[in-house]
Design a protein around this motif. Structure first.
Motif, PDB file in Angstrom:
ATOM      1  N   VAL A   6     136.484  17.207  -0.832  1.00  0.00           N
ATOM      2  CA  VAL A   6     135.340  17.949  -1.346  1.00  0.00           C
ATOM      3  C   VAL A   6     134.245  18.019  -0.288  1.00  0.00           C
ATOM      4  O   VAL A   6     133.594  19.044  -0.125  1.00  0.00           O
ATOM      5  N   ALA A   7     134.044  16.957   0.482  1.00  0.00           N
ATOM      6  CA  ALA A   7     133.015  16.938   1.520  1.00  0.00           C
ATOM      7  C   ALA A   7     133.288  17.979   2.598  1.00  0.00           C
ATOM      8  O   ALA A   7     132.369  18.430   3.269  1.00  0.00           O
ATOM      9  N   GLU A   8     134.516  18.392   2.759  1.00  0.00           N
ATOM     10  CA  GLU A   8     134.873  19.356   3.787  1.00  0.00           C
ATOM     11  C   GLU A   8     134.837  20.803   3.296  1.00  0.00           C
ATOM     12  O   GLU A   8     135.141  21.713   4.043  1.00  0.00           O
ATOM     13  N   GLY A   9     134.506  21.030   2.054  1.00  0.00           N
ATOM     14  CA  GLY A   9     134.495  22.387   1.509  1.00  0.00           C
ATOM     15  C   GLY A   9     133.448  22.519   0.421  1.00  0.00           C
ATOM     16  O   GLY A   9     132.568  21.685   0.271  1.00  0.00           O
ATOM     17  N   LEU A  10     133.546  23.574  -0.352  1.00  0.00           N
ATOM     18  CA  LEU A  10     132.627  23.847  -1.451  1.00  0.00           C
ATOM     19  C   LEU A  10     133.394  23.714  -2.762  1.00  0.00           C
ATOM     20  O   LEU A  10     134.463  24.305  -2.927  1.00  0.00           O
ATOM     21  N   ARG A  11     132.846  22.954  -3.691  1.00  0.00           N
ATOM     22  CA  ARG A  11     133.460  22.798  -5.007  1.00  0.00           C
ATOM     23  C   ARG A  11     132.455  23.246  -6.048  1.00  0.00           C
ATOM     24  O   ARG A  11     131.311  22.806  -6.048  1.00  0.00           O
ATOM     25  N   ALA A  12     132.876  24.153  -6.926  1.00  0.00           N
ATOM     26  CA  ALA A  12     132.035  24.618  -8.022  1.00  0.00           C
ATOM     27  C   ALA A  12     132.804  24.444  -9.319  1.00  0.00           C
ATOM     28  O   ALA A  12     133.980  24.792  -9.390  1.00  0.00           O
ATOM     29  N   ALA A  13     132.148  23.890 -10.314  1.00  0.00           N
ATOM     30  CA  ALA A  13     132.778  23.711 -11.619  1.00  0.00           C
ATOM     31  C   ALA A  13     131.901  24.350 -12.680  1.00  0.00           C
ATOM     32  O   ALA A  13     130.674  24.274 -12.614  1.00  0.00           O
ATOM     33  N   LEU A  14     132.525  25.011 -13.638  1.00  0.00           N
ATOM     34  CA  LEU A  14     131.784  25.603 -14.742  1.00  0.00           C
ATOM     35  C   LEU A  14     132.608  25.493 -16.012  1.00  0.00           C
ATOM     36  O   LEU A  14     133.819  25.296 -15.965  1.00  0.00           O
ATOM     37  N   GLU A  15     131.918  25.564 -17.124  1.00  0.00           N
ATOM     38  CA  GLU A  15     132.610  25.559 -18.398  1.00  0.00           C
ATOM     39  C   GLU A  15     132.517  26.944 -19.007  1.00  0.00           C
ATOM     40  O   GLU A  15     131.485  27.605 -18.932  1.00  0.00           O
ATOM     41  N   VAL A  59     137.395  25.197 -12.216  1.00  0.00           N
ATOM     42  CA  VAL A  59     136.983  24.565 -10.964  1.00  0.00           C
ATOM     43  C   VAL A  59     137.471  25.438  -9.821  1.00  0.00           C
ATOM     44  O   VAL A  59     138.638  25.832  -9.774  1.00  0.00           O
ATOM     45  N   VAL A  60     136.537  25.751  -8.907  1.00  0.00           N
ATOM     46  CA  VAL A  60     136.858  26.534  -7.717  1.00  0.00           C
ATOM     47  C   VAL A  60     136.560  25.661  -6.509  1.00  0.00           C
ATOM     48  O   VAL A  60     135.470  25.079  -6.412  1.00  0.00           O
ATOM     49  N   PHE A  61     137.519  25.539  -5.609  1.00  0.00           N
ATOM     50  CA  PHE A  61     137.335  24.793  -4.375  1.00  0.00           C
ATOM     51  C   PHE A  61     137.601  25.738  -3.216  1.00  0.00           C
ATOM     52  O   PHE A  61     138.655  26.375  -3.164  1.00  0.00           O
ATOM     53  N   VAL A  62     136.618  25.869  -2.321  1.00  0.00           N
ATOM     54  CA  VAL A  62     136.748  26.777  -1.178  1.00  0.00           C
ATOM     55  C   VAL A  62     136.681  25.965   0.105  1.00  0.00           C
ATOM     56  O   VAL A  62     135.765  25.166   0.300  1.00  0.00           O
ATOM     57  N   LYS A  63     137.693  26.175   0.946  1.00  0.00           N
ATOM     58  CA  LYS A  63     137.741  25.512   2.250  1.00  0.00           C
ATOM     59  C   LYS A  63     138.349  26.485   3.238  1.00  0.00           C
ATOM     60  O   LYS A  63     139.364  27.127   2.934  1.00  0.00           O
ATOM     61  N   ARG A  68     140.735  28.012  -4.066  1.00  0.00           N
ATOM     62  CA  ARG A  68     141.754  27.495  -4.987  1.00  0.00           C
ATOM     63  C   ARG A  68     141.044  27.319  -6.317  1.00  0.00           C
ATOM     64  O   ARG A  68     139.926  26.808  -6.370  1.00  0.00           O
ATOM     65  N   ARG A  69     141.679  27.751  -7.422  1.00  0.00           N
ATOM     66  CA  ARG A  69     141.009  27.692  -8.717  1.00  0.00           C
ATOM     67  C   ARG A  69     141.935  27.128  -9.777  1.00  0.00           C
ATOM     68  O   ARG A  69     143.123  27.440  -9.810  1.00  0.00           O
ATOM     69  N   THR A  70     141.353  26.326 -10.666  1.00  0.00           N
ATOM     70  CA  THR A  70     142.102  25.755 -11.779  1.00  0.00           C
ATOM     71  C   THR A  70     141.350  25.988 -13.085  1.00  0.00           C
ATOM     72  O   THR A  70     140.131  26.192 -13.093  1.00  0.00           O
ATOM     73  N   LEU A  75     146.692  25.200 -12.370  1.00  0.00           N
ATOM     74  CA  LEU A  75     146.470  26.085 -11.238  1.00  0.00           C
ATOM     75  C   LEU A  75     146.471  27.561 -11.645  1.00  0.00           C
ATOM     76  O   LEU A  75     147.382  28.032 -12.309  1.00  0.00           O
ATOM     77  N   LEU A  76     145.413  28.282 -11.213  1.00  0.00           N
ATOM     78  CA  LEU A  76     145.324  29.725 -11.432  1.00  0.00           C
ATOM     79  C   LEU A  76     145.574  30.469 -10.124  1.00  0.00           C
ATOM     80  O   LEU A  76     146.389  31.374 -10.061  1.00  0.00           O
ATOM     81  N   GLU A  77     144.819  30.117  -9.092  1.00  0.00           N
ATOM     82  CA  GLU A  77     144.940  30.740  -7.774  1.00  0.00           C
ATOM     83  C   GLU A  77     145.069  29.623  -6.754  1.00  0.00           C
ATOM     84  O   GLU A  77     144.210  28.757  -6.674  1.00  0.00           O
ATOM     85  N   ALA A  78     146.116  29.645  -5.952  1.00  0.00           N
ATOM     86  CA  ALA A  78     146.324  28.593  -4.965  1.00  0.00           C
ATOM     87  C   ALA A  78     145.648  28.903  -3.639  1.00  0.00           C
ATOM     88  O   ALA A  78     145.182  28.000  -2.957  1.00  0.00           O
ATOM     89  N   ALA A  79     145.602  30.172  -3.239  1.00  0.00           N
ATOM     90  CA  ALA A  79     145.089  30.502  -1.909  1.00  0.00           C
ATOM     91  C   ALA A  79     144.534  31.922  -1.872  1.00  0.00           C
ATOM     92  O   ALA A  79     145.098  32.795  -1.237  1.00  0.00           O
ATOM     93  N   LEU A  80     143.398  32.149  -2.539  1.00  0.00           N
ATOM     94  CA  LEU A  80     142.746  33.454  -2.519  1.00  0.00           C
ATOM     95  C   LEU A  80     141.841  33.515  -1.299  1.00  0.00           C
ATOM     96  O   LEU A  80     140.887  32.745  -1.188  1.00  0.00           O
ATOM     97  N   GLU A  81     142.138  34.395  -0.353  1.00  0.00           N
ATOM     98  CA  GLU A  81     141.332  34.499   0.865  1.00  0.00           C
ATOM     99  C   GLU A  81     140.026  35.210   0.589  1.00  0.00           C
ATOM    100  O   GLU A  81     139.978  36.185  -0.147  1.00  0.00           O
ATOM    101  N   ARG A  82     138.949  34.698   1.187  1.00  0.00           N
ATOM    102  CA  ARG A  82     137.623  35.301   1.076  1.00  0.00           C
ATOM    103  C   ARG A  82     137.298  35.989   2.392  1.00  0.00           C
ATOM    104  O   ARG A  82     137.677  35.500   3.453  1.00  0.00           O
ATOM    105  N   PRO A  83     136.558  37.073   2.357  1.00  0.00           N
ATOM    106  CA  PRO A  83     136.166  37.726   3.603  1.00  0.00           C
ATOM    107  C   PRO A  83     135.117  36.910   4.356  1.00  0.00           C
ATOM    108  O   PRO A  83     134.330  36.189   3.749  1.00  0.00           O
ATOM    109  N   LEU A  84     135.118  36.975   5.666  1.00  0.00           N
ATOM    110  CA  LEU A  84     134.113  36.307   6.475  1.00  0.00           C
ATOM    111  C   LEU A  84     132.880  37.195   6.549  1.00  0.00           C
ATOM    112  O   LEU A  84     132.898  38.248   7.160  1.00  0.00           O
ATOM    113  N   VAL A  85     131.805  36.791   5.865  1.00  0.00           N
ATOM    114  CA  VAL A  85     130.555  37.553   5.880  1.00  0.00           C
ATOM    115  C   VAL A  85     129.395  36.581   6.001  1.00  0.00           C
ATOM    116  O   VAL A  85     129.513  35.407   5.674  1.00  0.00           O
TER     117      VAL A  85
END
Length: 88
Positions: A6-15, A59-63, A68-70, A75-85
């Motif tokens: 988690v320290a190496e990426g962004l983790r967001a959790a919502l209900e 839960v969304v974890f971006v690295k 990656r989303r659960t 698991l919902l999405e294992a490797a959804l690429e985001r654009p570099l902006v």
């Protein structure tokens, strides 16, 4: 996922508590991750841990620009690429 990962990426959790056929999304600098009543509105119609019209945890974890989303740990999405902006 441990604290070091988690320290190496962004983790967001919502209900989420979606009404029948609710359809919304979570945007990650371009790609939209569907946030909805999955069994009724899709695309994840075969989730075993989703609780219709009850509270569910997303839960969304971006690295390294890959998301990656659960939902309730499933698991919902294992490797959804985001654009570099730049920017928010």
């Amino acid at each position: 996922m441990d604290d070091a990962e988690v320290a190496e990426g962004l983790r967001a959790a919502l209900e989420l508590r979606a009404e029948v056929n609710a359809d919304s999304g979570l945007f990650l600098r371009g790609p939209q991750l569907p946030v909805r009543d999955y069994p009724a509105a899709g695309p994840y119609k075969k989730l075993k841990k989703y609780r219709p019209q009850e509270w569910n945890e997303i839960v969304v974890f971006v690295k390294d620009n890959v998301a990656r989303r659960t939902c309730n740990g499933e698991l919902l999405e294992a490797a959804l690429e985001r654009p570099l902006v730049q920017g928010p």
